[in-house]
Design an enzyme around this catalytic site. Structure first.
Site, PDB file in Angstrom:
ATOM      1  N   ASP A   1      -7.959  17.587 -15.668  1.00 41.70           N
ATOM      2  CA  ASP A   1      -8.338  16.211 -16.004  1.00 41.70           C
ATOM      3  C   ASP A   1      -8.043  16.035 -17.493  1.00 41.70           C
ATOM      4  OD1 ASP A   1      -9.593  13.821 -16.655  1.00 41.70           O
ATOM      5  OD2 ASP A   1     -11.300  14.162 -15.312  1.00 41.70           O
TER       6      ASP A   1
ATOM      7  N   LYS B   1      -9.104   4.564 -19.091  1.00 38.54           N
ATOM      8  CA  LYS B   1      -9.517   4.958 -20.432  1.00 38.54           C
ATOM      9  C   LYS B   1      -8.345   4.801 -21.408  1.00 38.54           C
ATOM     10  CE  LYS B   1     -13.274   5.950 -18.133  1.00 38.54           C
ATOM     11  NZ  LYS B   1     -13.579   7.282 -17.628  1.00 38.54           N
TER      12      LYS B   1
ATOM     13  N   TYR C   1     -16.792  15.871 -14.962  1.00 41.20           N
ATOM     14  CA  TYR C   1     -17.130  14.439 -14.956  1.00 41.20           C
ATOM     15  C   TYR C   1     -18.087  14.174 -13.791  1.00 41.20           C
ATOM     16  CZ  TYR C   1     -16.723   9.406 -14.689  1.00 41.20           C
ATOM     17  OH  TYR C   1     -17.021   8.069 -14.634  1.00 41.20           O
TER      18      TYR C   1
ATOM     19  N   ARG D   1       0.827  -1.218   0.000  1.00 40.18           N
ATOM     20  CA  ARG D   1       0.000   0.000   0.000  1.00 40.18           C
ATOM     21  C   ARG D   1       0.858   1.265   0.000  1.00 40.18           C
ATOM     22  NH1 ARG D   1      -1.712   1.890   4.583  1.00 40.18           N
ATOM     23  NH2 ARG D   1      -2.217  -0.125   5.512  1.00 40.18           N
TER      24      ARG D   1
HETATM   25  C1  LIG Z   1     -13.888   7.824 -16.403  1.00 39.32           C
HETATM   26  C2  LIG Z   1     -13.475   9.201 -16.073  1.00 39.32           C
HETATM   27  C3  LIG Z   1     -13.100   9.532 -14.764  1.00 39.32           C
HETATM   28  C4  LIG Z   1     -13.202   8.571 -13.600  1.00 39.32           C
HETATM   29  O1  LIG Z   1     -12.379   7.446 -13.738  1.00 39.32           O
HETATM   30  P1  LIG Z   1     -12.741   6.042 -13.021  1.00 39.32           P
HETATM   31  O2  LIG Z   1     -11.539   5.210 -13.278  1.00 39.32           O
HETATM   32  O3  LIG Z   1     -14.002   5.529 -13.649  1.00 39.32           O
HETATM   33  O4  LIG Z   1     -12.944   6.315 -11.573  1.00 39.32           O
HETATM   34  C5  LIG Z   1     -12.655  10.832 -14.542  1.00 39.32           C
HETATM   35  N1  LIG Z   1     -12.600  11.755 -15.525  1.00 39.32           N
HETATM   36  C6  LIG Z   1     -12.972  11.475 -16.788  1.00 39.32           C
HETATM   37  C7  LIG Z   1     -12.892  12.528 -17.824  1.00 39.32           C
HETATM   38  C8  LIG Z   1     -13.415  10.187 -17.100  1.00 39.32           C
HETATM   39  O5  LIG Z   1     -13.801   9.911 -18.357  1.00 39.32           O
END
Ligand SMILES: *Cc1c(COP(=O)(O)O)cnc(C)c1O
Length: 370
Positions: A169, A194, A97, A45
């Site tokens: 982000d 993603k 988001y 961790r």
């Molecule tokens: C999917 C997504 C998140 C969150 O990610 P998770 O891994 O699902 O928690 C944050 N910002 C954007 C732009 C996303 O597409």
């Protein structure tokens, strides 16, 4: 080195074996030596070798000083908010988001944080939302699912004027197309679930810090003790994805651009949201701060919610599923996914354009729309 070279060589040979592909260490614990002294590693961790390889590689390709991997994109973003002083004022984009909106309103606001949601793509909106006590300006560009563009230079200048930090982000653009740290942003956030993972088989998040400063130490402290750390297997898969990111983003972007242009002229399609289209309100800014416009687009259909959902059930290649950034194309009715509090137009469909031949994707959409 240029980006693609840097990404491929972001991890070197394994020093122990000269393996070309990085090893994966799943061990949760690491032994002390004969004098009862700890080596570099202690407990999974806190830090672990596979995750450290991924973090070093990601920091390198983003042009940052340090990176931290998390269990999800949500965990990464919330760790930043949890590390701010109690009662902090934070500016979030109006169309942030949706998970972060829920984290802010349902959890952090009751804990004393104060949030202002601003239409940050509109001139003057951010400046009006920033206060002398603002600690963080949260940027998402392009945004999900409306593909709105925030001017990174202007947002950084507005935040700095009151001594606030900035977080971007960068999940949609990735460091292959947009490099917020080079424009003065302090922290870059990724849902590695993603594009960085890139194959719809890994769940994770990451932060890249422009400086390895006291705030980085505080976020690391939060990750260690609040426990939102990722797993070694996640880090290994994310590292694997990172190395082919440039090549994939180039193809995602080219195909999405072609589909967006084609959809724009189609009867029955009332709007197309893609920053690469000259008519997009953020096109000029996107052109300045992105090297290509990414693999995500959304469009609105005539006939409202029922018609949009109907189209989403009639594609054969575009899979009707949430998430984005994988090799396969996805189609999604965001309004249904986000629920009744959604600010997304009910007639909107979001596409994650995959790595299939774009002509097949076009034919698939054509058939579904017909
Ligand atoms: C999917 C997504 C998140 C969150 O990610 P998770 O891994 O699902 O928690 C944050 N910002 C954007 C732009 C996303 O597409």
């Amino acid at each position: 080195m240029r980006f693609d070279t840097l990404a491929v060589h972001s991890v070197g040979l394994d020093p122990a074996t000269r393996a070309v592909a990085p090893p994966i260490h799943l061990s949760t614990t690491f032994a002390r030596d004969e004098d009862y002294v700890l080596g570099e590693w202690h407990y999974v961790r806190e830090a672990n070798p596979t995750q450290a390889l991924f973090e070093a590689a990601l920091a390198k390709v983003e042009g940052g000083s340090a990176a931290l991997a998390f269990a999800s994109g949500m965990a990464a973003g919330v760790a930043v908010l949890q590390s701010l002083p109690p009662g902090s004022h934070v500016v979030l984009p109006e169309d942030v988001y949706y998970g972060y909106r829920i984290a802010a309103t349902d959890f952090l606001a009751p804990w004393g944080f104060r949030f202002t949601f601003a239409a940050m793509d509109e001139p003057g909106a951010l400046a009006a939302a920033i206060r002398p006590d603002t600690r963080l300006v949260w940027i998402e560009t392009p945004s999900n699912p409306m593909l709105k563009i925030v001017d990174l230079d202007q947002a950084v200048a507005a935040a700095r004027a009151v001594g606030a930090s900035t977080l971007a982000d960068d999940t949609f653009a990735t460091p292959a197309l947009q490099r917020p740290i080079e424009r003065g942003v302090d922290i870059v956030l990724h849902a590695t679930t993603k594009y960085i993972g890139g194959h719809s088989d890994v769940h994770g998040g990451a932060l890249v810090f422009a400086r390895e400063d006291a705030f980085h130490a505080r976020v690391l402290h939060a990750r260690k003790h609040l426990g939102a750390v990722g797993s070694p297997f996640h880090a290994w898969l994310a590292l694997r994805g990172l190395r082919s990111l440039g090549c994939r983003m180039e193809r995602h972007s080219r195909s999405a651009h072609a589909l967006a242009a084609w959809l724009s002229g189609r009867p029955g399609v009332s709007a197309v949201h893609y920053p690469g289209l000259p008519g997009h309100p953020g096109h000029a800014v996107a052109k300045r701060q992105m090297s290509a416009f990414g693999g995500m687009l959304s469009f609105q259909v005539e006939g409202g919610l029922e018609r949009a959902k109907d189209v989403a059930t009639r594609t054969r290649l575009f899979v009707p599923a949430t998430s984005l950034g994988g090799v396969e194309s996805l189609i999604e009715h965001r309004f249904t996914v986000e629920g009744p509090s959604s600010k997304t137009p009910p007639d909107l469909l979001r596409l994650s354009v995959g790595l299939e031949d774009p002509e097949d994707l076009k034919e698939d959409l054509e058939r579904a729309l017909a």
